[in-house]
Scaffold this active site. Structure first.
Site, mmCIF file in Angstrom:
data_model
loop_
_atom_site.group_PDB
_atom_site.id
_atom_site.type_symbol
_atom_site.label_atom_id
_atom_site.label_comp_id
_atom_site.label_asym_id
_atom_site.label_seq_id
_atom_site.Cartn_x
_atom_site.Cartn_y
_atom_site.Cartn_z
ATOM 1 N N ASP A 61 -43.296 -141.762 75.732
ATOM 2 C CA ASP A 61 -44.648 -141.915 75.221
ATOM 3 C C ASP A 61 -45.376 -140.583 75.492
ATOM 4 O OD1 ASP A 61 -47.224 -143.132 74.568
ATOM 5 O OD2 ASP A 61 -47.574 -143.164 76.738
ATOM 6 N N ASP A 116 -49.504 -139.962 75.348
ATOM 7 C CA ASP A 116 -50.803 -140.039 76.030
ATOM 8 C C ASP A 116 -50.710 -140.909 77.280
ATOM 9 O OD1 ASP A 116 -52.367 -138.452 74.159
ATOM 10 O OD2 ASP A 116 -51.841 -140.030 72.750
HETATM 11 C C1 XBP Z 1 -52.362 -143.475 72.949
HETATM 12 C C2 XBP Z 1 -53.365 -143.768 71.952
HETATM 13 C C3 XBP Z 1 -53.769 -142.747 71.003
HETATM 14 C C4 XBP Z 1 -54.787 -141.719 71.396
HETATM 15 C C5 XBP Z 1 -55.526 -141.247 70.179
HETATM 16 O O1 XBP Z 1 -51.158 -143.121 72.327
HETATM 17 O O2 XBP Z 1 -53.818 -144.886 71.843
HETATM 18 O O3 XBP Z 1 -54.326 -143.511 69.983
HETATM 19 O O4 XBP Z 1 -55.755 -142.259 72.291
HETATM 20 O O5 XBP Z 1 -54.712 -140.614 69.289
HETATM 21 P P1 XBP Z 1 -49.734 -143.123 73.120
HETATM 22 P P2 XBP Z 1 -55.128 -140.497 67.721
HETATM 23 O O6 XBP Z 1 -49.977 -143.581 74.524
HETATM 24 O O7 XBP Z 1 -48.874 -144.079 72.333
HETATM 25 O O8 XBP Z 1 -49.223 -141.697 73.047
HETATM 26 O O9 XBP Z 1 -56.615 -140.337 67.663
HETATM 27 O O10 XBP Z 1 -54.421 -139.264 67.200
HETATM 28 O O11 XBP Z 1 -54.693 -141.768 67.035
HETATM 29 MG MG MG Z 2 -49.568 -143.990 76.551
#
Ligand code: XBP
Ligand code: MG
Length: 265
Positions: A10, A12
C-alpha cells in the site's frame, strides 16, 4: 508450503505518512484556491479517511454539508465535474509538496525494498491514490531506481471499486501473474486489510497514527512499523508479541506459517 515471491505495498500510511501533512494540506490548498470556505483539520481529516479516494472523500464531504449528489455548483457546473476539477488541482498541490521533500519514507521501508529486490522478490503497489502521486513519492524518496524497483502500480482509478473492495489487489496480482498465496501485502489500514484479505493475501499491518486503533482481525502480524536495527518495531502475531526488525527473513517465516495458525488479533 508456498514460497514467498512478491511483496505488494500500500502507499499512503504504509510507504510514508502522507495523509496529514501532504494529502490533507493539498486538499486545503485546493479549497482555498477555489474560494471555498472548507478546511479539514487533522481531526476532521482522520474521520474522512474512512472514505477511500480523494474524489470520493470530497463527495462525502459535499453530502455531509447537505448538498445532493446531483447538485449544481454556484458556477453551474455539475457536482461530479466540479469535484473532478478540484481533485486534479489537489493532485497538483500534492505532487508539489512531495517534490519539495515534505514527506520521508517510514523507517525500514527503503531497507525492505532494497533487501527484497536483492533477494529476487518482486514488488508491486496496490493503492487508492493517483499514479502521479505514487511516482512523485518514489522519485522524491528513492530516485528513479525507486520507480524501477516496482514491477507494477495498481491504482484506484484503474479499477471499478476502491478499497475496501479487493479490485486493486486483484489487479496487482494479475499484473504480477502470481497467486495470492505466493505474495504478502503490507497495509496500514483496516480498509486496506479488508481489500487484501478479500483476495486471499496474507497481510502485514504497519499501522500509522491515524489507523492505530482500527480492527486488524485477519492480519498475519500487526506492527507499529517495519523497524530499523537501532529502533526495532513492536510486533504482535498469533504467537505473541515482541520487538523485531521486519526483514525478508521475518516475512518469509510469517508467510510460511500463514494458514496454519490463527491471525494476530
Ligand atoms: C489512501 C487514500 C487516498 C489518499 C488520497 O490510499 O485513501 O485516497 O488519501 O489520494 P492508500 P487521491 O492507503 O490505498 O494508498 O486524492 O489521489 O485519491
Ligand atoms: Mg494506506
Amino acid at each position: 508450503m508456498n514460497a514467498l515471491r512478491a511483496l505488494i505495498f500500500d502507499v499512503d500510511g504504509t510507504l510514508a505518512d502522507t495523509e496529514r501533512d501532504a494529502h490533507r494540506v493539498a486538499f486545503n490548498r485546493t479549497f482555498a484556491d477555489a474560494g471555498l470556505a472548507w478546511h479539514w483539520s487533522p481531526e476532521v481529516y482522520g474521520r474522512l479517511l474512512a472514505v477511500a479516494g480523494g474524489k470520493e472523500r470530497i463527495a462525502a464531504w459535499w453530502r455531509e454539508l447537505g448538498a445532493p449528489a446531483d447538485a449544481s455548483t454556484a458556477a453551474g457546473a455539475r457536482a461530479e465535474d466540479f469535484i473532478a476539477r478540484l481533485h486534479a488541482d489537489k493532485t497538483r498541490h500534492y505532487t508539489a509538496l512531495i517534490d519539495a521533500g515534505t514527506v520521508a519514507l517510514r523507517p525500514g521501508v527503503a531497507r525492505l525494498i532494497s533487501e527484497a529486490r536483492a533477494q529476487g522478490l518482486r514488488l508491486a503497489i496496490a493503492t487508492t491514490t493517483t499514479p502521479a502521486n505514487v511516482l512523485a513519492l518514489l522519485r522524491a524518496t528513492l530516485g528513479e531506481a525507486g520507480v524501477q524497483a516496482f514491477d507494477c502500480i495498481a491504482a484506484g482509478d484503474m479499477v471499478a471499486a476502491k478499497k475496501p473492495a479487493p479490485d486493486v489487489y486483484a489487479l496487482a496480482l494479475a499484473r504480477l501473474g502470481l497467486p495470492a498465496r505466493e505474495c504478502l501485502a503490507i497495509e496500514d489500514s483496516a480498509i486496506g486489510l479488508q481489500a487484501a484479505r478479500a483476495c486471499g493475501l496474507p497481510t502485514l499491518i504497519t499501522f500509522s497514527d491515524y489507523t492505530r486503533d482500527q480492527d486488524f482481525t485477519g492480519a498475519l502480524a500487526v506492527a507499529d512499523g517495519l523497524g530499523e536495527p537501532d529502533a526495532p518495531a513492536t510486533v504482535r502475531t498469533a504467537q505473541g508479541g515482541g520487538e523485531c526488525v521486519i526483514d525478508c527473513t521475518v516475512l518469509q517465516a510469517w508467510h510460511a506459517r500463514n494458514g496454519t495458525t490463527p491471525s494476530a488479533n
